[in-house]
Structures are given as structure tokens and as C-alpha cells.
Design a protein around this motif. Structure first.
Motif, mmCIF file in Angstrom:
data_model
loop_
_atom_site.group_PDB
_atom_site.id
_atom_site.type_symbol
_atom_site.label_atom_id
_atom_site.label_comp_id
_atom_site.label_asym_id
_atom_site.label_seq_id
_atom_site.Cartn_x
_atom_site.Cartn_y
_atom_site.Cartn_z
ATOM 1 N N ALA A 127 -0.094 -1.942 6.817
ATOM 2 C CA ALA A 127 -0.282 -0.523 6.791
ATOM 3 C C ALA A 127 -0.518 0.039 5.464
ATOM 4 C CB ALA A 127 0.819 0.191 7.387
ATOM 5 N N TYR A 128 -0.065 -0.281 4.432
ATOM 6 C CA TYR A 128 -0.260 0.467 3.037
ATOM 7 C C TYR A 128 -1.271 -0.417 2.060
ATOM 8 C CZ TYR A 128 3.264 3.611 5.184
ATOM 9 O OH TYR A 128 3.927 4.240 5.861
ATOM 10 N N ILE A 129 -0.960 -1.720 1.870
ATOM 11 C CA ILE A 129 -1.377 -2.257 0.765
ATOM 12 C C ILE A 129 -2.542 -3.183 0.980
ATOM 13 C CG2 ILE A 129 -0.524 -4.165 -0.900
ATOM 14 C CD1 ILE A 129 2.368 -3.247 -0.076
ATOM 15 N N LEU A 130 -2.606 -4.082 1.921
ATOM 16 C CA LEU A 130 -3.852 -4.868 2.212
ATOM 17 C C LEU A 130 -4.936 -4.243 2.193
ATOM 18 C CD1 LEU A 130 -2.358 -7.603 4.324
ATOM 19 C CD2 LEU A 130 -2.984 -7.942 1.932
ATOM 20 N N PRO A 131 -4.920 -2.937 3.089
ATOM 21 C CA PRO A 131 -6.515 -2.245 2.958
ATOM 22 C C PRO A 131 -7.048 -1.638 1.492
ATOM 23 C CG PRO A 131 -4.868 -1.240 4.724
ATOM 24 C CD PRO A 131 -4.011 -2.220 3.791
ATOM 25 N N PHE A 132 -6.223 -1.802 0.570
ATOM 26 C CA PHE A 132 -6.616 -1.383 -0.709
ATOM 27 C C PHE A 132 -6.681 -2.561 -1.655
ATOM 28 C CE2 PHE A 132 -4.987 2.509 0.902
ATOM 29 C CZ PHE A 132 -6.005 3.547 0.900
ATOM 30 N N TYR A 133 -5.859 -3.614 -1.533
ATOM 31 C CA TYR A 133 -5.656 -4.565 -2.469
ATOM 32 C C TYR A 133 -5.679 -5.972 -2.084
ATOM 33 C CZ TYR A 133 -3.928 -0.745 -5.575
ATOM 34 O OH TYR A 133 -3.861 0.465 -5.976
ATOM 35 N N GLY A 134 -6.149 -5.923 -0.696
ATOM 36 C CA GLY A 134 -6.273 -7.364 -0.035
ATOM 37 C C GLY A 134 -7.321 -8.328 -0.754
ATOM 38 N N ASP A 135 -7.866 -8.006 -1.674
ATOM 39 C CA ASP A 135 -8.771 -9.075 -2.481
ATOM 40 C C ASP A 135 -8.193 -9.126 -4.033
ATOM 41 O OD1 ASP A 135 -9.602 -6.553 -3.209
ATOM 42 O OD2 ASP A 135 -11.749 -6.914 -3.197
ATOM 43 N N ARG A 136 -6.986 -8.748 -4.218
ATOM 44 C CA ARG A 136 -6.367 -8.925 -5.394
ATOM 45 C C ARG A 136 -5.272 -9.567 -5.546
ATOM 46 N NH1 ARG A 136 -7.086 -2.647 -6.781
ATOM 47 N NH2 ARG A 136 -8.438 -2.721 -8.589
ATOM 48 N N PRO A 137 -5.124 -10.644 -5.611
ATOM 49 C CA PRO A 137 -3.795 -11.576 -5.586
ATOM 50 C C PRO A 137 -2.615 -11.032 -6.384
ATOM 51 C CG PRO A 137 -5.591 -13.069 -5.700
ATOM 52 C CD PRO A 137 -6.177 -11.697 -5.840
ATOM 53 N N LEU A 138 -3.038 -10.896 -7.792
ATOM 54 C CA LEU A 138 -1.994 -10.331 -8.735
ATOM 55 C C LEU A 138 -1.424 -9.051 -8.342
ATOM 56 C CD1 LEU A 138 -3.349 -11.561 -12.053
ATOM 57 C CD2 LEU A 138 -1.641 -12.498 -10.769
ATOM 58 N N SER A 139 -2.368 -8.049 -7.797
ATOM 59 C CA SER A 139 -1.835 -6.618 -7.268
ATOM 60 C C SER A 139 -0.632 -7.037 -6.063
ATOM 61 C CB SER A 139 -2.839 -5.975 -7.003
ATOM 62 O OG SER A 139 -3.657 -5.662 -7.734
ATOM 63 N N LEU A 140 -1.293 -8.152 -5.033
ATOM 64 C CA LEU A 140 -0.414 -8.281 -4.136
ATOM 65 C C LEU A 140 1.074 -8.723 -4.465
ATOM 66 C CD1 LEU A 140 -2.942 -9.764 -1.558
ATOM 67 C CD2 LEU A 140 -1.809 -7.430 -1.458
ATOM 68 N N LEU A 141 0.990 -9.777 -5.450
ATOM 69 C CA LEU A 141 2.217 -10.189 -6.009
ATOM 70 C C LEU A 141 3.079 -9.029 -6.665
ATOM 71 C CD1 LEU A 141 4.117 -12.526 -6.694
ATOM 72 C CD2 LEU A 141 2.713 -12.630 -8.985
ATOM 73 N N GLY A 142 2.346 -8.356 -7.335
ATOM 74 C CA GLY A 142 3.212 -7.242 -7.805
ATOM 75 C C GLY A 142 3.807 -6.217 -6.700
ATOM 76 N N PHE A 143 3.225 -5.941 -5.719
ATOM 77 C CA PHE A 143 3.852 -5.241 -4.503
ATOM 78 C C PHE A 143 4.895 -6.058 -3.996
ATOM 79 C CE2 PHE A 143 -0.385 -2.571 -4.758
ATOM 80 C CZ PHE A 143 0.358 -1.380 -4.544
ATOM 81 N N ALA A 144 4.592 -7.308 -3.880
ATOM 82 C CA ALA A 144 5.802 -8.209 -3.238
ATOM 83 C C ALA A 144 6.838 -8.010 -3.886
ATOM 84 C CB ALA A 144 5.231 -9.823 -3.027
ATOM 85 N N LEU A 145 6.815 -8.394 -5.238
ATOM 86 C CA LEU A 145 7.854 -8.074 -6.267
ATOM 87 C C LEU A 145 8.579 -6.543 -6.301
ATOM 88 C CD1 LEU A 145 6.654 -9.958 -9.432
ATOM 89 C CD2 LEU A 145 8.146 -10.711 -7.588
ATOM 90 N N LEU A 146 7.758 -5.631 -6.147
ATOM 91 C CA LEU A 146 8.062 -4.118 -5.851
ATOM 92 C C LEU A 146 9.101 -3.922 -4.633
ATOM 93 C CD1 LEU A 146 8.328 -1.400 -6.702
ATOM 94 C CD2 LEU A 146 6.021 -0.915 -5.656
ATOM 95 N N LEU A 147 8.617 -4.482 -3.525
ATOM 96 C CA LEU A 147 9.351 -4.480 -2.220
ATOM 97 C C LEU A 147 10.722 -5.226 -2.489
ATOM 98 C CD1 LEU A 147 6.204 -5.076 0.054
ATOM 99 C CD2 LEU A 147 7.727 -3.028 -0.125
#
Length: 186
Positions: A127-147
Motif C-alpha cells: 500500500a505505501y512503499i512498493l509504488p514509490f520504491y519498488g525498483d530501489r533495493p536499498l530503500s526497500l531494505l531501509g523500510f524493512a529495518l524501519l518497520l
């Protein structure tokens, strides 16, 4: 533009509501005190982080599999929640209850069977992250750590809550256990 306020609101509300991590952290805090419950909570954090990273990495694949595994996951999750609610309801006084499942390893392993955190991650990502950062693995990792950190912070709050209200919980054990069991079922 990424919507931080709705994302953080969802993450905080989901992380603070009763679930296996929070209820067990409160229970450990009331039995062992805040410091004594830390190994369990650190296990939650490590396991939570691992699940968030794995779930984030496989979010696309999970979305494709969800129709096939949805019913078994719902049944397993519901059975687990009923079990936790029953154990919470029937637990004895703090002094009488012998717990062997309250250390680091149990906190870590709990995360791999905790349906709430899978839903937390998948909904956050989809709902929130993949639409904006789906193609950025480091950003996705950062969001996983934040969650994972947000979830950990709230388990610490529940542990502190249990520690602070130990006397109240001991005096009104049956009422508190019934309320916590009903919250888990809800």
C-alpha cells in the motif's frame, strides 16, 4: 511523492495494537521486570527484522502466492491466536507461572509464526512503499529495518507497561488475563 504521515500512522497503530509480541512482552515485563524481559524483546527484534527483510524481498512473489496460501495461513494464524488467548486466560499468578519460552531464542522463533507481522509487512509494502520504491533495493531494505524498529519499540513499551503495573496485574489477575485473552481473539 511518498506519503510519510499515512505510512507512519499505519505502522505505529499496527505495531502498538495487541498481538503475540505485545501481549507476551507485557507478560514478561510483569513477571521479570523490564530489564529481565530484554532478552525476549531482543529476540523479537532480531526475528522481526529477519521476517521484514524476507517478506520485503519476496513481497511480489508472496502477492502471487497469497490466493493459494491464504486459507492455510488464516487457519494457522487463527489457531495460534486462540492458543495464545487460552494460555493468557488460564495463566496463574506471576509467582506460580513457570515459563521456559521467554528468552531470546523463543522471541526470535515466535516471529516466524506470528501472522500479525506478515500482514504488517505485506500491507506496508503493497500500500505505501512498493509504488514509490519498488525498483530501489536499498530503500526497500531501509523500510524493512524501519518497520522492524517500530515494532520493536512498541514491544518495549508493552514490556515497560507490564513491569510498571505488575502489582495491579497480580491483584486482578483473572480480570486482566480475561481482557488480554479477549483482545488477542479480537
Amino acid at each position: 511523492m511518498f506519503r510519510w504521515i499515512p505510512f507512519l500512522t499505519y505502522a505505529a497503530i499496527t505495531a502498538v495494537t495487541p498481538g503475540p509480541n505485545n501481549i507476551l512482552s507485557m507478560s514478561n515485563g510483569s513477571r521479570k521486570g523490564f530489564v529481565g524481559a530484554l532478552p525476549f524483546n531482543l529476540g523479537i527484534w532480531v526475528g522481526f527484522t529477519a521476517v521484514m527483510i524476507l517478506c520485503t524481498a519476496f513481497c511480489g512473489a508472496l502477492s502471487a502466492l497469497i490466493p493459494r496460501i491464504k486459507l492455510p495461513m488464516l487457519l494457522a494464524g487463527a489457531a495460534y491466536m486462540v492458543y495464545l488467548a487460552w494460555e493468557t486466560f488460564r495463566s496463574g499468578p506471576v509467582e506460580e507461572t513457570a515459563h521456559t519460552r521467554d528468552g531470546f531464542v523463543w522471541g526470535l522463533l515466535l516471529q516466524f509464526i506470528n501472522p500479525k507481522i506478515y500482514i504488517y509487512c505485506i500491507l506496508s509494502m503493497e500500500a505505501y512503499i512498493l509504488p514509490f520504491y519498488g525498483d530501489r533495493p536499498l530503500s526497500l531494505l531501509g523500510f524493512a529495518l524501519l518497520l522492524a524498529f517500530i515494532g520493536f519499540a512498541f514491544t518495549l513499551c508493552w514490556s515497560a507497561f507490564g513491569s510498571l503495573f505488575k502489582r495491579l496485574f497480580s491483584r486482578h489477575r483473572k480480570v486482566v488475563n480475561t481482557i488480554m485473552a479477549l483482545l488477542l481473539l479480537w
